[in-house]
Design a protein around this motif. Structure first.
Motif, PDB file in Angstrom:
ATOM      1  N   GLN A  93       4.746   2.149  18.177  1.00 50.64           N
ATOM      2  CA  GLN A  93       5.707   3.241  18.012  1.00 50.64           C
ATOM      3  C   GLN A  93       6.273   3.641  19.377  1.00 50.64           C
ATOM      4  OE1 GLN A  93       4.206   6.227  15.344  1.00 50.64           O
ATOM      5  NE2 GLN A  93       5.490   7.786  16.246  1.00 50.64           N
ATOM      6  N   HIS A 144      -6.833  10.130   6.550  1.00 44.32           N
ATOM      7  CA  HIS A 144      -7.340   8.837   7.014  1.00 44.32           C
ATOM      8  C   HIS A 144      -8.479   8.350   6.124  1.00 44.32           C
ATOM      9  CE1 HIS A 144      -5.783   9.150  11.446  1.00 44.32           C
ATOM     10  NE2 HIS A 144      -4.870   8.769  10.591  1.00 44.32           N
ATOM     11  N   TYR A 153      -9.403  -0.446   2.228  1.00 40.38           N
ATOM     12  CA  TYR A 153     -10.588  -1.256   2.496  1.00 40.38           C
ATOM     13  C   TYR A 153     -11.549  -1.401   1.323  1.00 40.38           C
ATOM     14  CZ  TYR A 153      -8.610  -0.246   7.041  1.00 40.38           C
ATOM     15  OH  TYR A 153      -7.743  -0.104   8.084  1.00 40.38           O
ATOM     16  N   GLN A 159      10.240   1.480  16.128  1.00 39.82           N
ATOM     17  CA  GLN A 159       9.067   0.616  16.144  1.00 39.82           C
ATOM     18  C   GLN A 159       9.457  -0.706  16.785  1.00 39.82           C
ATOM     19  OE1 GLN A 159       7.837   0.491  12.071  1.00 39.82           O
ATOM     20  NE2 GLN A 159       6.590   2.324  12.272  1.00 39.82           N
ATOM     21  N   VAL A 218      -4.457  -7.047   5.067  1.00 39.68           N
ATOM     22  CA  VAL A 218      -5.422  -6.097   5.643  1.00 39.68           C
ATOM     23  C   VAL A 218      -4.701  -5.353   6.768  1.00 39.68           C
ATOM     24  CG1 VAL A 218      -7.648  -5.823   6.810  1.00 39.68           C
ATOM     25  CG2 VAL A 218      -7.345  -7.659   5.124  1.00 39.68           C
ATOM     26  N   LEU A 219      -4.577  -4.049   6.618  1.00 35.22           N
ATOM     27  CA  LEU A 219      -3.905  -3.254   7.653  1.00 35.22           C
ATOM     28  C   LEU A 219      -4.952  -2.607   8.549  1.00 35.22           C
ATOM     29  CD1 LEU A 219      -1.152  -1.464   5.491  1.00 35.22           C
ATOM     30  CD2 LEU A 219      -0.996  -3.635   6.731  1.00 35.22           C
ATOM     31  N   LEU A 220      -4.743  -2.719   9.840  1.00 27.76           N
ATOM     32  CA  LEU A 220      -5.679  -2.110  10.793  1.00 27.76           C
ATOM     33  C   LEU A 220      -4.917  -1.180  11.728  1.00 27.76           C
ATOM     34  CD1 LEU A 220      -7.856  -5.275  11.628  1.00 27.76           C
ATOM     35  CD2 LEU A 220      -8.519  -3.332  10.185  1.00 27.76           C
ATOM     36  N   TYR A 221      -5.555  -0.074  12.050  1.00 25.94           N
ATOM     37  CA  TYR A 221      -4.915   0.938  12.903  1.00 25.94           C
ATOM     38  C   TYR A 221      -5.851   1.270  14.064  1.00 25.94           C
ATOM     39  CZ  TYR A 221      -1.825   1.176   8.948  1.00 25.94           C
ATOM     40  OH  TYR A 221      -0.936   0.835   7.961  1.00 25.94           O
ATOM     41  N   ARG A 256      -0.802  -5.760  10.992  1.00 26.21           N
ATOM     42  CA  ARG A 256      -0.847  -6.345   9.657  1.00 26.21           C
ATOM     43  C   ARG A 256      -1.496  -7.723   9.736  1.00 26.21           C
ATOM     44  NH1 ARG A 256       4.131  -7.595   8.709  1.00 26.21           N
ATOM     45  NH2 ARG A 256       3.768  -9.821   8.434  1.00 26.21           N
ATOM     46  N   ARG A 288      -7.659   4.792  15.406  1.00 27.83           N
ATOM     47  CA  ARG A 288      -7.654   5.916  14.437  1.00 27.83           C
ATOM     48  C   ARG A 288      -9.012   6.093  13.773  1.00 27.83           C
ATOM     49  NH1 ARG A 288      -3.247   2.876  15.507  1.00 27.83           N
ATOM     50  NH2 ARG A 288      -1.333   3.594  14.521  1.00 27.83           N
ATOM     51  N   GLU A 326     -11.208  -2.360  14.047  1.00 31.10           N
ATOM     52  CA  GLU A 326     -10.225  -1.725  14.941  1.00 31.10           C
ATOM     53  C   GLU A 326     -10.549  -2.034  16.403  1.00 31.10           C
ATOM     54  OE1 GLU A 326      -9.884   2.493  14.260  1.00 31.10           O
ATOM     55  OE2 GLU A 326      -9.369   2.232  12.151  1.00 31.10           O
ATOM     56  N   LEU A 360     -10.526   4.660  11.100  1.00 29.54           N
ATOM     57  CA  LEU A 360     -10.527   4.772   9.647  1.00 29.54           C
ATOM     58  C   LEU A 360     -11.879   4.300   9.113  1.00 29.54           C
ATOM     59  CD1 LEU A 360      -7.471   5.284   9.958  1.00 29.54           C
ATOM     60  CD2 LEU A 360      -7.121   3.903   7.927  1.00 29.54           C
ATOM     61  N   TYR A 363       3.582   0.043   7.933  1.00 27.69           N
ATOM     62  CA  TYR A 363       3.232  -0.863   6.824  1.00 27.69           C
ATOM     63  C   TYR A 363       2.759  -0.139   5.558  1.00 27.69           C
ATOM     64  CZ  TYR A 363       3.111  -4.270  10.675  1.00 27.69           C
ATOM     65  OH  TYR A 363       3.399  -5.030  11.774  1.00 27.69           O
ATOM     66  N   TYR A 407       0.863  -1.185   0.000  1.00 25.97           N
ATOM     67  CA  TYR A 407       0.000   0.000   0.000  1.00 25.97           C
ATOM     68  C   TYR A 407       0.904   1.241   0.000  1.00 25.97           C
ATOM     69  CZ  TYR A 407      -3.722  -3.230   1.397  1.00 25.97           C
ATOM     70  OH  TYR A 407      -4.620  -4.257   1.438  1.00 25.97           O
ATOM     71  N   SER A 428      -0.003  -0.493  14.993  1.00 27.70           N
ATOM     72  CA  SER A 428      -0.288  -0.773  13.584  1.00 27.70           C
ATOM     73  C   SER A 428      -0.299  -2.284  13.435  1.00 27.70           C
ATOM     74  CB  SER A 428       0.806  -0.186  12.686  1.00 27.70           C
ATOM     75  OG  SER A 428       0.870   1.213  12.836  1.00 27.70           O
ATOM     76  N   GLY A 445       1.286  -9.633  12.217  1.00 27.78           N
ATOM     77  CA  GLY A 445       2.282  -8.821  12.931  1.00 27.78           C
ATOM     78  C   GLY A 445       1.666  -7.534  13.438  1.00 27.78           C
ATOM     79  N   ALA A 446       2.306  -6.971  14.443  1.00 24.80           N
ATOM     80  CA  ALA A 446       1.837  -5.679  14.962  1.00 24.80           C
ATOM     81  C   ALA A 446       3.049  -4.917  15.484  1.00 24.80           C
ATOM     82  CB  ALA A 446       0.823  -5.895  16.079  1.00 24.80           C
ATOM     83  N   VAL A 447       3.053  -3.618  15.233  1.00 25.90           N
ATOM     84  CA  VAL A 447       4.173  -2.816  15.751  1.00 25.90           C
ATOM     85  C   VAL A 447       3.640  -1.654  16.582  1.00 25.90           C
ATOM     86  CG1 VAL A 447       5.881  -3.389  13.973  1.00 25.90           C
ATOM     87  CG2 VAL A 447       4.348  -1.471  13.615  1.00 25.90           C
TER      88      VAL A 447
END
Lengths: 106, 306
Positions: B120, A96, A104, B44, B74-77, B58, B80, B89, B82, A48, A19, B56, B116-118
């Motif tokens: 900050q 965002h 998504y 991170q 699929v990235l999830l934050y 993944r 936040r 989330e 989104l 990421y 991305y 963050s 995975g997850a990071v």
């Protein structure tokens, strides 16, 4: 992560990420200056995703290649393929919102 | 020009608004810059405990009614909000890497595995952090502040002085009186409108397509529309021309030709073509402003807060 400054040499490699958000900006563009700190904040906060910026004054060939007609223009990529784009200054909330379209939607 | 300024307002008599005199960089801005630098330099760390807001994450989609999602990252934050991932989330908070969850992403319900997850890790803004920035001669927060002022004070002062100059020029234009030759004014606007129409077209913006409605304009109508937009610039032009003349700064047609020739040479364009695309009044306006903002800036700086 910071926003990576792209050149014609490294651009194609940078957009190969899963991305990627690219900011095409100009030196004397108020809306670009307005967006920059918010983009920097998003890049620091959202791992990421690859955040890239292109200075259209110094990289006119990239601006031409991507047919940039307004500044700033944001182009979103998935694995090197342009997914969509939007133009105009953005605060964090709008960044965002725009990123969620990249993340998504199919 | 036939159009004249009858009563030329003296901007020196104006009281400059206090807001325009301000130029000092507030300490909060420097603190914010340091915080932004700390965020830029944040490290991170892989999340080994449970996922929390601010991380963050993944994931990979392992099952979904929409086949295009299966196998996609699929990235999830979390935290936040989104659009499209609000529910996911919330659901992912408290989970661990390796776990599988079912959640809504966009309009699809899907099963994802957390790969995975990071998190900050941002440095505290203190002297040790400032040392890590490696700025020569800067090793404490207060030294950074001094350095920041050295780097940006003049730029802010100049910007503020341009604000005052702009105020002087707009007030002079508003408060002076004029005798306008309407035909001259219209020709002036028309010439600029034509250049504007052609320039926009070359840049990919077609002024024949209206912002509202569906009726496509003819070239002439679009040029007339562009010319009307230039009308507001005519009086300010008279004012800057007059101020420059009082300074003895009068750009000639020869200066104009030389400037265009230089641009043509740089762009590898024949001089005739460059001249066709250029406009004397636009050139004058540019050099008038350049001259006035440079010459009036020191005077404006003298009026600013100490």
């Amino acid at each position: 992560m910071t926003v990576i400054e792209a050149t014609a040499q490294n651009f194609d490699q940078l957009i190969q990420g899963e991305y990627v958000m690219v900011d095409f900006y100009g030196d004397h563009c108020g809306a670009c200056a307005f967006t920059a700190p918010f983009l920097r904040q998003a890049a620091s906060d959202m791992a990421y995703i690859t955040f890239v910026k292109v200075n259209t004054t110094h990289q006119p060939e990239l601006a031409k290649r991507f047919d940039i007609k307004a500044l700033p223009t944001f182009v979103y990529f998935r694995k090197g393929k342009e997914v969509y784009r939007n133009a105009g200054g953005m605060a964090l909330e709008t960044i965002h919102k725009e990123l969620s379209k990249l993340l998504y939607r199919i | 020009m036939k159009s004249k300024i009858i009563d030329f307002f003296d901007y020196n008599t104006l009281e400059i608004p206090t807001e325009l005199k301000k130029w000092h960089i507030p300490e909060e801005e420097i603190q914010k810059e340091l915080e932004a630098l700390a965020a830029d330099n944040a490290s991170q760390a892989e999340v080994t405990d449970t996922i929390a807001d601010g991380d963050s994450v993944r994931c990979v989609c392992t099952a979904c009614g929409e086949k295009a999602w299966v196998g996609r990252t699929v990235l999830l934050y979390p935290g936040r909000c989104l659009p499209g991932a609000e529910e996911a989330e919330k659901r992912i908070v408290g989970c661990k890497v390796g776990q599988e969850i079912t959640c809504m992403v966009g309009q699809w319900e899907m099963t994802v595995t957390i790969e995975g997850a990071v998190r900050q890790i941002t440095s505290a803004v203190n002297d040790a952090f400032v040392v890590s920035l490696n700025i020569p001669g800067v090793s404490t927060v207060s030294e950074y502040s001094r350095w920041y002022h050295q780097q940006h004070d003049m730029e802010r002062k100049t910007k503020a002085s341009y604000g005052i100059t702009h105020f002087w020029l707009t007030q002079t234009a508003e408060r002076s009186t004029y005798e306008i030759d309407e035909e001259e004014k219209w020709q002036w606007c028309l010439e600029r409108g034509k250049i504007m129409f052609e320039g926009m077209l070359a840049a990919g913006v077609d002024m024949r397509i209206p912002e509202e409605g569906f009726e496509i304009l003819t070239d002439e109508q679009a040029i007339e529309k562009a010319a009307r937009e230039q009308e507001r610039n005519f009086i300010p032009f008279l004012v800057i021309q007059k101020l420059c003349a009082l300074d003895g700064f009068v750009p000639t047609e020869e200066d104009y030709r030389n400037a265009i020739a230089e641009i043509a040479k740089k762009q590898g364009m024949p001089l005739e073509e460059a001249m066709r695309k250029a406009c004397f009044s636009l050139y004058q306006e540019m050099v008038f402003k350049e001259h006035l903002f440079t010459s009036m800036s020191p005077k404006a700086m003298a009026c600013m807060e100490v």
